[in-house]
Design a protein around this motif. Structure first.
Motif, PDB file in Angstrom:
ATOM      1  N   ALA A  75     -51.721 -16.362 -48.477  1.00  0.00           N
ATOM      2  CA  ALA A  75     -52.777 -15.661 -49.205  1.00  0.00           C
ATOM      3  C   ALA A  75     -54.127 -16.132 -48.704  1.00  0.00           C
ATOM      4  O   ALA A  75     -54.253 -17.187 -48.067  1.00  0.00           O
ATOM      5  N   THR A  76     -55.125 -15.336 -48.960  1.00  0.00           N
ATOM      6  CA  THR A  76     -56.500 -15.687 -48.589  1.00  0.00           C
ATOM      7  C   THR A  76     -57.276 -16.054 -49.849  1.00  0.00           C
ATOM      8  O   THR A  76     -56.998 -15.524 -50.928  1.00  0.00           O
ATOM      9  N   PRO A  77     -58.223 -16.959 -49.725  1.00  0.00           N
ATOM     10  CA  PRO A  77     -59.001 -17.357 -50.906  1.00  0.00           C
ATOM     11  C   PRO A  77     -59.685 -16.162 -51.564  1.00  0.00           C
ATOM     12  O   PRO A  77     -60.224 -15.284 -50.891  1.00  0.00           O
ATOM     13  N   ARG A  78     -59.636 -16.152 -52.880  1.00  0.00           N
ATOM     14  CA  ARG A  78     -60.205 -15.036 -53.633  1.00  0.00           C
ATOM     15  C   ARG A  78     -60.729 -15.558 -54.981  1.00  0.00           C
ATOM     16  O   ARG A  78     -60.151 -16.473 -55.565  1.00  0.00           O
ATOM     17  N   THR A  79     -61.793 -14.953 -55.447  1.00  0.00           N
ATOM     18  CA  THR A  79     -62.371 -15.306 -56.742  1.00  0.00           C
ATOM     19  C   THR A  79     -62.536 -14.037 -57.557  1.00  0.00           C
ATOM     20  O   THR A  79     -62.988 -13.015 -57.030  1.00  0.00           O
ATOM     21  N   VAL A  80     -62.137 -14.114 -58.834  1.00  0.00           N
ATOM     22  CA  VAL A  80     -62.318 -12.963 -59.715  1.00  0.00           C
ATOM     23  C   VAL A  80     -63.114 -13.411 -60.938  1.00  0.00           C
ATOM     24  O   VAL A  80     -63.023 -14.544 -61.390  1.00  0.00           O
ATOM     25  N   GLU A  81     -63.883 -12.476 -61.469  1.00  0.00           N
ATOM     26  CA  GLU A  81     -64.677 -12.726 -62.674  1.00  0.00           C
ATOM     27  C   GLU A  81     -64.029 -12.006 -63.847  1.00  0.00           C
ATOM     28  O   GLU A  81     -63.699 -10.817 -63.749  1.00  0.00           O
ATOM     29  N   ALA A 151     -53.836  -9.539 -60.465  1.00  0.00           N
ATOM     30  CA  ALA A 151     -54.879  -9.305 -61.463  1.00  0.00           C
ATOM     31  C   ALA A 151     -55.214  -7.820 -61.488  1.00  0.00           C
ATOM     32  O   ALA A 151     -54.925  -7.090 -60.532  1.00  0.00           O
ATOM     33  N   PRO A 152     -55.798  -7.347 -62.572  1.00  0.00           N
ATOM     34  CA  PRO A 152     -56.264  -5.961 -62.598  1.00  0.00           C
ATOM     35  C   PRO A 152     -57.235  -5.716 -61.453  1.00  0.00           C
ATOM     36  O   PRO A 152     -57.887  -6.645 -60.951  1.00  0.00           O
ATOM     37  N   PRO A 153     -57.341  -4.489 -61.009  1.00  0.00           N
ATOM     38  CA  PRO A 153     -58.207  -4.196 -59.855  1.00  0.00           C
ATOM     39  C   PRO A 153     -59.675  -4.490 -60.163  1.00  0.00           C
ATOM     40  O   PRO A 153     -60.123  -4.415 -61.303  1.00  0.00           O
ATOM     41  N   ARG A 156     -64.597  -7.762 -61.175  1.00  0.00           N
ATOM     42  CA  ARG A 156     -65.072  -8.076 -62.528  1.00  0.00           C
ATOM     43  C   ARG A 156     -64.131  -7.407 -63.519  1.00  0.00           C
ATOM     44  O   ARG A 156     -64.066  -6.189 -63.604  1.00  0.00           O
ATOM     45  N   ILE A 157     -63.405  -8.232 -64.258  1.00  0.00           N
ATOM     46  CA  ILE A 157     -62.351  -7.745 -65.148  1.00  0.00           C
ATOM     47  C   ILE A 157     -62.792  -7.994 -66.586  1.00  0.00           C
ATOM     48  O   ILE A 157     -63.299  -9.073 -66.914  1.00  0.00           O
ATOM     49  N   VAL A 158     -62.596  -6.983 -67.430  1.00  0.00           N
ATOM     50  CA  VAL A 158     -62.960  -7.096 -68.835  1.00  0.00           C
ATOM     51  C   VAL A 158     -61.688  -7.308 -69.649  1.00  0.00           C
ATOM     52  O   VAL A 158     -60.708  -6.574 -69.502  1.00  0.00           O
ATOM     53  N   GLY A 159     -61.695  -8.352 -70.512  1.00  0.00           N
ATOM     54  CA  GLY A 159     -60.519  -8.645 -71.328  1.00  0.00           C
ATOM     55  C   GLY A 159     -60.270  -7.571 -72.363  1.00  0.00           C
ATOM     56  O   GLY A 159     -61.176  -6.829 -72.738  1.00  0.00           O
TER      57      GLY A 159
END
Length: 572
Positions: A75-81, A151-153, A156-159
């Motif tokens: 995998a490649t490094p990834r950050t999600v908000e 994760a959801p697409p 920036r993901i909203v709970g």
């Protein structure tokens, strides 16, 4: 030295010790030397081995081989908000941990959203919520492991939302599921850690700091407004109550899992907490990582704190990121209220805080609520104050007679037995006029618990953080920026002393005159809410004293009342 002077001196010295000791200790005590790190294998050996049920043992025996048949993770490094109503988080798949957790309802001193995760930490120290394994080599592998992230697409993901981190290698198979609700500070986290196909013990790291930077967590004992993250350290709750380990004063040790309900990295106003859910907590190791840092050509060692919390499998745990609000904490778990440390005066602090909140709900300003609560406290202590002032007035009237007795025995040596006659004459004089020599001091001692309880309430209650009062005071949890309230408070202490009838010898009175100077100096750095309390406590005390003196003066001018003549009954 008579009894009253001894009690006054003891009171003065006790107050000085309480106020100055933390400063003196922090100045005199050098940084502790780095402690040798206790290998985690020793911690495992120290804990009693848990008996596995036949179902778990048979399941493990059925597990296949020591080498995973699945391909290693690529995998490649990834950050999600991920955001919800209260939290704004940034998760990275490198180590499957949060890089940032901000509280949307709270702002830092510079006006940005408050950050709980340190953004700068020394290399080699585990980051908050990192997964730690017992094997040192595998633990190093996991630190830099890049997990697959489901994760959801979108970035920036909203709970509500769920993040799933997976990592596989020849020996390891690790899964972390994080469920973020639509609102609230509580996350549900589930782990599956297998080594060579078998369930492996692991820990979740809390610490080594809280706040955007390590500098923010360094504050003195009385620096109430110095930062949001003062008094950092580890707090854990067992069946017998809460136990605290403060940064800089942590001895590495193993905490058994029996009765362990939650472990927190704590500070003055904010915490992040791991609560045992279905999985439960098997134990913890409290540690003291050290950070050697060059400063001006010299090396400074900063003592931090951390805890490796051992998680039982399978099942989820709960992780709380948020403020130390009593109602919020108790809604999650009744025992979480122990995070708010009110010290020895909790029995007084809790009702004071309840009344303060009730007043605030009516007037909508915590500054005026503090003033009104101060008035109510002074009203409740009116009988004590009245007795104190009456006793001091009587003592003042007896000063010439006391001085005459002392002068008669002044030439005698201190060890002369005849000095006992002087003490007997003094006590006989007190009894003759109905004066208690301790009457002026004991009421003052009764007031001291309220003073310290009010300090603890203002120092530990997040309700005061960011609460404005009026004019230049826009945060009651921080010091007065122009030092107006502490200086005026010192002036009221001087005025109150001038109104008080003079008792004792001149040396004793000079010693008491030092107290306004000492208190003014100390209150320059405490919260303006606490300075406001002391200021108006003096003002109400002066008003009460003025009213009593006026009443006594009018009574003396009127003279003694003439008894009504009784009619003589005629004898039959």
């Amino acid at each position: 030295m008579d009894t009253e002077r001894r009690l006054l001196l003891a009171l003065f010295l006790s107050t000085a010790v309480l106020l100055f000791a933390p400063y003196l200790l922090s100045w005199l005590s050098p940084p502790p030397p780095p402690q040798p790190e206790v290998p985690i294998e020793e911690m495992v050996a120290a804990e009693p081995a848990a008996e596995e049920s036949p179902e778990v043992m048979s399941a493990q025996e059925e597990v296949e081989p020591a080498v995973s048949a699945q391909p290693a993770t690529q995998a490649t490094p990834r950050t999600v908000e991920v955001v919800n109503e209260q939290l704004q988080m940034r998760w990275t798949n490198v180590g499957a941990r949060p890089e940032s957790v901000q509280l949307r309802d709270y702002l830092s001193r510079d006006g940005t959203e408050l950050e709980l995760i340190p953004q700068v930490l020394p290399p080699g120290i585990d980051r908050p919520l990192a997964i730690r394994l017992d094997d040192a080599d595998l633990n190093e592998e996991l630190k830099g492991a890049v997990f697959e992230l489901e994760a959801p697409p979108g970035d920036r993901i909203v709970g509500p939302a769920e993040l799933v981190f997976r990592y596989r290698s020849a020996l390891l198979d690790v899964v972390r599921r994080v469920r973020i609700p639509a609102s609230g500070y509580l996350l549900e986290v589930e782990h599956q850690v297998r080594l060579a196909g078998r369930r492996s013990p692991f820990s979740v790291v809390l610490g080594p700091a809280i706040g955007r930077s390590v500098d923010q967590v360094e504050a003195g004992f009385f620096a109430v407004g110095a930062g949001d993250f003062a008094f950092p350290g580890i707090t854990l709750f067992r069946d017998d109550g809460a136990e605290r380990f403060y940064a800089g004063d942590v001895d590495p040790q193993v905490v058994p899992g029996a009765g362990l309900r939650w472990v927190a990295f704590d500070s003055q106003y904010f915490s992040y907490v791991l609560l045992g859910g279905e999985a439960g907590i098997d134990g913890a190791r409290v540690d003291a990582p050290f950070w050697p840092e060059p400063e001006g050509g010299e090396t400074t060692v900063r003592a931090l704190a951390s805890a490796a919390v051992r998680i039982a499998q399978p099942g989820e745990v709960w992780i709380f990121f948020g403020p130390k609000d009593l109602e919020e904490l108790r809604a999650i778990d009744p025992t979480l209220g122990e995070l708010v440390d009110y010290g020895w005066f909790a029995i007084l602090v809790k009702p004071l805080l309840f009344v303060l909140k009730q007043i605030y709900s009516l007037i909508g300003n915590y500054g005026w609520a503090i003033i009104l609560l101060t008035f109510l406290i002074n009203l409740a202590l009116f009988p004590v104050r009245y007795k104190q002032m009456s006793s001091m007035k009587k003592m003042s009237e007896l000063q010439p007679k006391l001085k005459a007795i002392q002068n008669r025995y002044a030439k005698l040596p201190r060890d002369d037995p005849k000095r006992q006659d002087m003490n007997r004459e003094v006590m006989a004089l007190y009894q003759q006029h109905g004066v208690n020599p301790l009457g002026g001091c004991l009421p003052l001692l009764l007031q001291m618990p309220f003073l310290f309880a009010f300090y603890r309430m203002l120092a530990s209650s997040i309700e005061l953080r960011g609460a404005p009062f009026m004019l230049w005071i826009n945060d009651l949890s921080r010091p007065d920026p122009y030092y107006v309230t502490p200086i005026v408070m010192g002036a009221t202490m001087v005025a109150q002393q001038q109104m008080t009838p003079a008792t004792g010898d001149p040396a004793q009175r000079r010693m008491m005159m030092l107290m306004p100077i000492v208190f003014t100096f100390l209150f320059l750095s405490v919260s303006s809410g606490l300075a406001l309390y002391f200021l108006f406590s003096n003002v109400f005390g002066m008003l009460l004293q003025w009213g009593m003196q006026k009443f006594q003066a009018e009574k003396e001018e009127a003279g003694p009342s003439t008894p009504k003549k009784q009619k003589k009954r005629k004898r039959k």
